[in-house]
Scaffold this motif. Structure first.
Motif, short mmCIF file in Angstrom:
data_model
loop_
_atom_site.label_atom_id
_atom_site.label_comp_id
_atom_site.label_asym_id
_atom_site.label_seq_id
_atom_site.Cartn_x
_atom_site.Cartn_y
_atom_site.Cartn_z
N ILE A 62 81.14 -121.83 -16.08
CA ILE A 62 79.96 -122.88 -16.84
C ILE A 62 78.26 -122.51 -16.29
O ILE A 62 78.75 -122.33 -15.22
N ALA A 63 77.75 -122.82 -16.80
CA ALA A 63 76.22 -122.79 -16.79
C ALA A 63 75.33 -124.16 -17.20
O ALA A 63 76.17 -124.43 -17.90
N ASP A 64 74.89 -124.69 -16.62
CA ASP A 64 73.93 -125.75 -16.90
C ASP A 64 72.61 -125.40 -17.41
O ASP A 64 71.89 -125.20 -16.15
N LEU A 65 71.92 -125.39 -18.01
CA LEU A 65 70.73 -125.52 -18.35
C LEU A 65 69.50 -126.59 -18.31
O LEU A 65 69.84 -127.26 -19.95
N VAL A 66 68.98 -127.10 -17.80
CA VAL A 66 68.83 -128.25 -18.00
C VAL A 66 66.86 -128.54 -18.32
O VAL A 66 66.26 -127.44 -17.44
N GLU A 67 66.31 -128.61 -19.07
CA GLU A 67 65.22 -128.82 -19.10
C GLU A 67 63.56 -129.89 -18.52
O GLU A 67 64.33 -131.36 -18.93
N TRP A 68 63.03 -129.87 -17.42
CA TRP A 68 62.42 -130.89 -17.14
C TRP A 68 60.55 -131.13 -16.65
O TRP A 68 60.54 -129.88 -17.29
N GLU A 69 59.82 -131.86 -17.28
CA GLU A 69 59.00 -132.00 -17.41
C GLU A 69 57.97 -131.27 -16.13
O GLU A 69 57.18 -130.84 -16.49
N THR A 70 58.87 -132.15 -14.94
CA THR A 70 58.48 -131.02 -13.63
C THR A 70 59.03 -130.86 -12.93
O THR A 70 60.21 -131.09 -12.50
N LEU A 71 58.70 -130.25 -11.82
CA LEU A 71 59.35 -130.34 -10.45
C LEU A 71 59.72 -131.00 -10.13
O LEU A 71 61.38 -131.44 -9.45
N GLU A 72 59.12 -131.70 -9.63
CA GLU A 72 59.53 -133.37 -8.93
C GLU A 72 60.30 -133.94 -9.59
O GLU A 72 60.91 -134.32 -8.97
N ALA A 73 60.25 -133.81 -10.51
CA ALA A 73 61.50 -134.83 -11.89
C ALA A 73 62.51 -134.05 -11.93
O ALA A 73 63.59 -134.86 -11.36
#
Length: 99
Positions: A52-63
């Motif tokens: 399986i794979a998860d592609l998660v989008e974040w506002e920043t690398l720190e988040a």
């Protein structure tokens, strides 16, 4: 200009795919409330039954990095973590180009 969001890609082999898919829904709900969360695309491999794979989008690398630490102690995420046999790839990416 706003910097591009960070895409986090995790590719894992799971020990029990059915349990992983159920637990992932719970994990997704929990993570959707984390600071900096944008979206999560849950993927299953076509050719490999336990992948399986998860592609998660974040506002920043720190988040993204803060969330990575938080999931280790989040009881809502624990059942999902328990189904992961091995992590094949866990990496953060920034979009260079898009069509």
């Amino acid at each position: 200009m706003t910097p591009p969001n960070i895409l986090e890609l995790a590719v894992c082999a799971v020990t029990d795919k059915d349990a992983a898919l159920v637990a992932r829904k719970r994990a997704m709900k929990a993570v959707s409330g984390y600071p900096g969360f944008v979206s999560w695309r849950a993927l299953t491999a076509c050719e490999t039954a336990d992948m399986i794979a998860d592609l998660v989008e974040w506002e920043t690398l720190e988040a993204a990095q803060a969330a990575g630490k938080r999931v280790l102690t989040d009881p809502e995420f624990a059942p999902y973590m328990a189904t992961i046999g091995s992590v094949k790839l866990m990496q953060h990416f920034v979009t260079e180009q898009q069509v």
